[in-house]
Design an enzyme around this catalytic site. Structure first.
Site, mmCIF file in Angstrom:
data_model
loop_
_atom_site.group_PDB
_atom_site.id
_atom_site.type_symbol
_atom_site.label_atom_id
_atom_site.label_comp_id
_atom_site.label_asym_id
_atom_site.label_seq_id
_atom_site.Cartn_x
_atom_site.Cartn_y
_atom_site.Cartn_z
ATOM 1 N N ASP A 35 47.715 -78.446 -32.501
ATOM 2 C CA ASP A 35 48.219 -79.272 -31.385
ATOM 3 C C ASP A 35 47.171 -80.250 -30.837
ATOM 4 O O ASP A 35 47.530 -81.175 -30.114
ATOM 5 C CB ASP A 35 48.691 -78.370 -30.236
ATOM 6 C CG ASP A 35 49.739 -77.364 -30.685
ATOM 7 O OD1 ASP A 35 50.414 -77.632 -31.694
ATOM 8 O OD2 ASP A 35 49.869 -76.314 -30.030
ATOM 9 N N GLN B 183 54.046 -77.576 -40.939
ATOM 10 C CA GLN B 183 52.872 -78.313 -40.452
ATOM 11 C C GLN B 183 51.632 -77.437 -40.355
ATOM 12 O O GLN B 183 50.521 -77.923 -40.214
ATOM 13 C CB GLN B 183 53.170 -78.887 -39.054
ATOM 14 C CG GLN B 183 54.245 -79.952 -39.062
ATOM 15 C CD GLN B 183 54.904 -80.107 -37.699
ATOM 16 O OE1 GLN B 183 54.557 -80.981 -36.940
ATOM 17 N NE2 GLN B 183 55.853 -79.237 -37.383
ATOM 18 N N ARG B 184 51.823 -76.130 -40.358
ATOM 19 C CA ARG B 184 50.704 -75.202 -40.183
ATOM 20 C C ARG B 184 50.283 -74.513 -41.464
ATOM 21 O O ARG B 184 49.205 -73.928 -41.531
ATOM 22 C CB ARG B 184 51.122 -74.106 -39.198
ATOM 23 C CG ARG B 184 50.671 -74.338 -37.832
ATOM 24 C CD ARG B 184 51.214 -73.403 -36.831
ATOM 25 N NE ARG B 184 51.317 -72.005 -37.130
ATOM 26 C CZ ARG B 184 51.845 -71.135 -36.268
ATOM 27 N NH1 ARG B 184 52.285 -71.557 -35.099
ATOM 28 N NH2 ARG B 184 51.925 -69.877 -36.560
HETATM 29 O O1 F6P Z 1 50.101 -73.892 -31.103
HETATM 30 C C1 F6P Z 1 50.458 -74.074 -32.418
HETATM 31 C C2 F6P Z 1 51.957 -74.021 -32.589
HETATM 32 O O2 F6P Z 1 52.276 -74.240 -33.950
HETATM 33 C C3 F6P Z 1 52.712 -74.987 -31.690
HETATM 34 O O3 F6P Z 1 52.701 -76.304 -32.170
HETATM 35 C C4 F6P Z 1 54.074 -74.348 -31.678
HETATM 36 O O4 F6P Z 1 54.764 -74.676 -30.498
HETATM 37 C C5 F6P Z 1 53.754 -72.883 -31.702
HETATM 38 O O5 F6P Z 1 52.450 -72.752 -32.230
HETATM 39 C C6 F6P Z 1 54.715 -72.066 -32.509
HETATM 40 O O6 F6P Z 1 54.368 -70.735 -32.343
HETATM 41 P P1 F6P Z 1 55.026 -69.563 -33.212
HETATM 42 O O7 F6P Z 1 54.378 -69.589 -34.567
HETATM 43 O O8 F6P Z 1 54.670 -68.352 -32.443
HETATM 44 O O9 F6P Z 1 56.484 -69.828 -33.309
#
Ligand code: F6P
Length: 344
Positions: free
Chosen positions: A127, A278-279
């Protein structure tokens, strides 16, 4: 010294690169890095793994975290702080490198202030919203993924004369949205920091049609509000409401915005939620470099006794700042939004 390394909160591209960098620097200086599994839970519950040369090999391009992660907060468990104290008293580790986001930095600050935990934080999140640092690792990768998705959506949007709404992550900050919008050449962007009425976006889309551009790409940050020209505004959060059948309403702001834009413009609209794509996966070269800089800086800070700090990037320099300065959410640089708007 035996130095515990942990990853806490959501995963993020570059975590393994930080572990590798901090671990290898510590080994080189004659110390013993040890992995604490699933964040602070590993410290509280003696869940460790050795980080020798073999364990620290091949990590640079690897997504996720070899140490696993969790949102375990010792202060949300009655026995949490006592467990951390016991771990320190036993000498499980002499110091900790905590890699995490805003919440992890807050836990880390409290553990340092209240229990004198010798700790250094490393700012992690796609983020890019951590106060005190110009950049968090993972952000560049998330933007890269989002920009590539926008590139791909251009051809399908153009072929069908459609409006495409692309919902990106970012929690309460619009860094990913505005940066990906610029990089991908989007035609509109909505961020949490600024209320943009649906009618304004609809006017942009209609203007494009008038100029012979029968498709549009609109990027929306998951934390943006749904706003209207008459001042109405609503925070739409996925999974918070149930539909008439009792199922969770999966659509977030992207789905709500797409429905409103279709109603307002009459143009066929689709929504794409990029979500955890995205992660996941390998970090970009820039994130690998930043993660490596942070990992080495964190190891150096621990060895120098520069504790209760977070490593940070400020105006191109890697430095350390007090964890007590890491408070709140860093909103976007408004100049980026102005830059994006030049092309709408
Ligand atoms: O903080 C990183 C993030 O990927 C945010 O962009 C998103 O809102 C959140 O984590 C999603 O979290 P989770 O993986 O717990 O759904």
């Amino acid at each position: 010294m035996r130095i515990g390394i942990l990853t806490a909160g959501g995963d993020c591209p570059g975590l393994n690169a930080v572990i590798r960098a901090a671990g290898r620097k510590l080994l080189r200086e004659g110390h013993e890095p040890v992995g604490l599994l699933r964040g602070y839970r590993g410290l509280a519950h003696q869940d460790h793994r050795p980080l020798d040369h073999a364990a620290l090999s091949g990590l640079l391009p690897l997504g996720g975290t070899i140490l696993s992660t969790s949102s375990y907060d010792p202060y949300r468990h009655d026995d949490g702080p006592a467990r951390i104290e016991a771990a320190m008293a036993r000498g499980d580790v002499d110091a900790v490198i905590a890699i995490g986001g805003e919440h992890t930095m807050d836990i880390t600050r409290r553990l340092h202030e209240r229990l004198a935990l010798p700790v250094v934080g490393v700012p992690k999140t796609i983020d890019n919203d951590i106060v005190g640092t110009d950049r968090t690792f993972g952000f560049d990768t998330a933007v890269h993924v989002a920009a590539e998705a926008i590139d791909r959506l251009h051809s399908t949007a153009q072929s069908h004369d459609r409006v495409m709404v692309v919902e990106v992550m970012g929690r309460n900050a619009g860094w990913i949205a505005v940066t990906a919008a610029i990089a991908g050449g989007a035609d509109g962007v909505l961020v949490p920091e600024v209320e943009t009425p649906v009618e304004e976006i609809a006017a942009t889309i209609r203007g494009r049609h008038d100029r012979g551009k029968d498709f549009s790409i609109i990027v929306v940050s998951e934390g943006a509000r749904l706003c209207f020209a008459d001042g109405r505004s609503e925070k739409i959060v996925a999974n918070e409401e149930t539909d008439e059948y009792g199922y969770e309403r999966l659509g977030g702001i992207g789905a709500a915005l797409a429905a409103e834009l279709e109603r307002e413009t009459g143009y066929e609209t689709r929504v794409v939620v990029l979500g955890h794509i995205q992660r996941g996966g390998t970090p970009t070269a820039n994130d690998r470099v930043l993660a490596t800089q942070y990992g080495v800086a964190a190891a150096e800070a621990v060895l120098a006794g520069d504790l209760g700090k977070m490593v940070a990037l400020q105006r191109g320099e890697i430095t350390t700042i007090p964890l007590s300065d890491v408070v709140g959410v860093k909103g976007i640089d408004m100049r980026l939004l102005e830059l994006a708007k030049v092309f709408f």
